[in-house]
Write a protein that holds these residues in place. Structure first.
Motif, mmCIF file in Angstrom:
data_model
loop_
_atom_site.group_PDB
_atom_site.id
_atom_site.type_symbol
_atom_site.label_atom_id
_atom_site.label_comp_id
_atom_site.label_asym_id
_atom_site.label_seq_id
_atom_site.Cartn_x
_atom_site.Cartn_y
_atom_site.Cartn_z
ATOM 1 N N MET A 199 0.658 -1.257 0.059
ATOM 2 C CA MET A 199 0.088 -0.155 0.081
ATOM 3 C C MET A 199 0.767 1.268 0.023
ATOM 4 O O MET A 199 0.321 2.335 -0.575
ATOM 5 C CB MET A 199 -0.946 -0.034 1.183
ATOM 6 N N ALA A 200 2.141 1.245 0.542
ATOM 7 C CA ALA A 200 2.941 2.442 0.458
ATOM 8 C C ALA A 200 3.560 2.472 -0.947
ATOM 9 O O ALA A 200 3.490 3.871 -1.189
ATOM 10 C CB ALA A 200 4.219 2.004 1.520
ATOM 11 N N ARG A 201 3.729 1.714 -1.863
ATOM 12 C CA ARG A 201 4.082 1.879 -3.119
ATOM 13 C C ARG A 201 2.928 2.528 -3.761
ATOM 14 O O ARG A 201 2.743 3.380 -4.492
ATOM 15 C CB ARG A 201 4.605 0.772 -3.691
ATOM 16 N N MET A 202 1.609 1.797 -3.575
ATOM 17 C CA MET A 202 0.592 2.261 -4.116
ATOM 18 C C MET A 202 0.143 3.833 -3.844
ATOM 19 O O MET A 202 -0.433 4.606 -4.822
ATOM 20 C CB MET A 202 -0.769 1.436 -3.971
ATOM 21 N N GLY A 203 0.257 4.023 -2.558
ATOM 22 C CA GLY A 203 -0.255 5.410 -1.971
ATOM 23 C C GLY A 203 0.775 6.318 -2.443
ATOM 24 O O GLY A 203 0.480 7.439 -2.614
ATOM 25 N N ALA A 204 2.201 6.073 -2.759
ATOM 26 C CA ALA A 204 3.096 6.992 -3.294
ATOM 27 C C ALA A 204 2.867 7.438 -4.526
ATOM 28 O O ALA A 204 2.952 8.874 -5.081
ATOM 29 C CB ALA A 204 4.584 6.430 -3.256
ATOM 30 N N LYS A 205 2.239 6.549 -5.533
ATOM 31 C CA LYS A 205 1.896 7.028 -6.700
ATOM 32 C C LYS A 205 0.533 7.542 -7.019
ATOM 33 O O LYS A 205 0.376 8.463 -7.715
ATOM 34 C CB LYS A 205 1.965 5.764 -7.708
ATOM 35 N N THR A 206 -0.390 7.058 -6.065
ATOM 36 C CA THR A 206 -1.501 7.677 -6.196
ATOM 37 C C THR A 206 -2.162 7.901 -4.833
ATOM 38 O O THR A 206 -2.738 6.943 -4.099
ATOM 39 C CB THR A 206 -2.739 6.427 -6.770
ATOM 40 N N PRO A 207 -1.925 9.282 -4.263
ATOM 41 C CA PRO A 207 -2.379 9.389 -2.691
ATOM 42 C C PRO A 207 -3.723 9.368 -2.703
ATOM 43 O O PRO A 207 -4.232 9.211 -1.491
ATOM 44 C CB PRO A 207 -1.906 10.960 -2.630
ATOM 45 N N ASP A 208 -4.539 9.289 -3.614
ATOM 46 C CA ASP A 208 -6.086 9.243 -3.349
ATOM 47 C C ASP A 208 -6.436 7.969 -2.909
ATOM 48 O O ASP A 208 -7.338 7.861 -2.227
ATOM 49 C CB ASP A 208 -6.751 9.560 -4.721
ATOM 50 N N ILE A 209 -5.777 6.768 -2.712
ATOM 51 C CA ILE A 209 -5.850 5.467 -2.341
ATOM 52 C C ILE A 209 -6.220 5.656 -0.821
ATOM 53 O O ILE A 209 -6.921 4.573 -0.341
ATOM 54 C CB ILE A 209 -4.880 4.581 -2.628
ATOM 55 N N ALA A 210 -5.450 6.741 -0.225
ATOM 56 C CA ALA A 210 -5.647 6.744 1.303
ATOM 57 C C ALA A 210 -7.065 7.049 1.638
ATOM 58 O O ALA A 210 -7.733 6.757 2.576
ATOM 59 C CB ALA A 210 -4.684 7.760 1.764
ATOM 60 N N GLN A 211 -7.817 7.694 0.708
ATOM 61 C CA GLN A 211 -9.316 8.002 0.784
ATOM 62 C C GLN A 211 -10.330 6.910 0.552
ATOM 63 O O GLN A 211 -11.151 6.794 1.427
ATOM 64 C CB GLN A 211 -9.666 9.276 -0.123
ATOM 65 N N LEU A 212 -9.889 5.944 -0.017
ATOM 66 C CA LEU A 212 -10.515 4.744 -0.374
ATOM 67 C C LEU A 212 -10.324 3.786 0.695
ATOM 68 O O LEU A 212 -11.287 2.919 0.863
ATOM 69 C CB LEU A 212 -10.188 4.226 -1.793
ATOM 70 N N MET A 213 -9.222 3.771 1.364
ATOM 71 C CA MET A 213 -9.039 2.271 2.120
ATOM 72 C C MET A 213 -9.905 2.375 3.203
ATOM 73 O O MET A 213 -10.134 1.083 3.651
ATOM 74 C CB MET A 213 -7.437 2.584 2.375
ATOM 75 N N PRO A 214 -10.292 3.253 3.903
ATOM 76 C CA PRO A 214 -11.379 3.022 4.804
ATOM 77 C C PRO A 214 -12.525 2.355 4.881
ATOM 78 O O PRO A 214 -13.161 1.630 5.588
ATOM 79 C CB PRO A 214 -11.741 4.505 5.459
ATOM 80 N N PHE A 215 -12.959 2.558 3.446
ATOM 81 C CA PHE A 215 -14.260 1.680 2.924
ATOM 82 C C PHE A 215 -14.024 0.251 2.744
ATOM 83 O O PHE A 215 -14.554 -0.533 3.004
ATOM 84 C CB PHE A 215 -14.557 2.350 1.644
ATOM 85 N N VAL A 216 -12.458 0.025 2.301
ATOM 86 C CA VAL A 216 -12.130 -1.193 1.651
ATOM 87 C C VAL A 216 -11.931 -2.044 3.245
ATOM 88 O O VAL A 216 -12.390 -3.164 3.455
ATOM 89 C CB VAL A 216 -10.974 -1.267 1.000
#
Length: 306
Positions: A199-216
């Motif tokens: 998730m650190a690699r994915m979040g570094a490229k696409t910071p918006d993933i941090a907004q999606l993760m609480p729902f996941v």
């Protein structure tokens, strides 16, 4: 003026790239920010193990430094969550029916799930939330998601003191099986750190993933038996395909939660665990830990750029 016009152009050419590469190699020069080999990367990470530990401890200490109750919130947060879940699921929805020692069962599930949830959420922001540190200092970037997972492990160990008190208050005796907590937590930490690196690699490229993760993560929590017994609930639905309970029980969060329940709660028997549970737990830890580490390492030279 005439001589200047008739001066032949210079025939000097830049040396070929192969010669430049050989010259750099001869003098021990390397590409700035180049990704080291995997063995070298592991050695660099091990050399900075004290930094990882100190960084995790500092983050944990600073987490509640502005609150009046300070570090008490490390225990209060999961306990308050457990109280809310008990009221909604245990009392209103009746998921406590048929589950022995439901409060120790629930609190154990909440504490163990919080460890995984918090590690993954912190890992998602490990690079994107620490760009100043990443750009200013040279160190293996995997140290950041690993240190955040270690921080959450330290927080869980604080919470375990409260969990032990709850177990004793509800008549759960101290047993030899409590020793199984150590390998269970080690496997869960390896899994959490691996997913945190992904998730650190994915979040570094696409910071918006941090907004999606609480729902996941919320969806994952509901499928992991944190507030209910998977075997008890699925056995009450005769129309379910046989693979559904097996899939729910084999999901990694449920595996680590059930292992901790089996270790700590004497009324939680081996029959409630999926077959070959330790092999499954080890497999998830190796898959996430090794796979996540390699996946993160492959993008090492890109972190903090752009």
């Amino acid at each position: 003026m005439t001589q200047a016009l008739h001066t032949p152009p210079s025939t000097t050419q830049a040396p070929p790239e192969a010669d430049l590469a050989a010259l750099a190699a001869r003098h021990g020069l390397s590409v700035s920010g180049a990704r080291p080999s995997l063995p070298a990367y592991v050695r660099q990470l091990w050399a900075r193990r004290h930094f990882i530990s100190a960084f995790a401890t500092a983050k944990l200490t600073a987490q509640y430094s502005q609150a009046k109750l300070g570090q008490v919130w490390q225990v209060m947060n999961p306990l308050l969550n457990a109280a809310v879940y008990y009221f909604i699921f245990g009392m209103l929805l009746g998921t406590s029916h048929g589950v022995q020692d439901y409060i120790p069962f629930l609190v154990t599930g909440v504490f163990v799930w919080t460890f995984t949830q918090s590690s993954i959420m912190a890992g998602t922001r490990a690079i994107s939330g620490n760009l100043g540190l990443v750009r200013a200092l040279h160190f293996p970037r995997a140290a950041l998601p690993i240190s955040f997972a270690l921080q959450q492990l330290q927080q869980l160990l604080f919470s375990m003191a409260a969990l032990v008190v709850i177990l004793l208050c509800f008549g759960i005796p101290v047993a030899a099986s409590w020793v199984l907590v150590i390998p269970a937590l080690f496997l869960q930490f390896t899994f959490n750190a691996g997913v945190a690196m992904v998730m650190a690699r994915m979040g570094a490229k696409t910071p918006d993933i941090a907004q999606l993760m609480p729902f996941v993560l919320r969806t994952w929590m509901y499928a992991s038996g944190v507030m209910f017994s998977i075997t008890h609930v699925t056995s009450g639905h005769k129309g379910l395909p046989s693979w559904v309970p097996e899939l729910l029980q084999a999901n990694p969060a449920a595996v680590y939660i059930d292992l901790m329940r089996f270790a700590l709660i004497d009324s939680f028997h081996a029959t409630q665990l999926p077959p070959h549970v330790w092999a499954i737990a080890t497999g998830w830890a190796l898959l996430a830990g090794v796979g996540g580490f390699i996946y993160f390492w492959k993008a090492e030279e890109t972190y903090g750029r752009g």
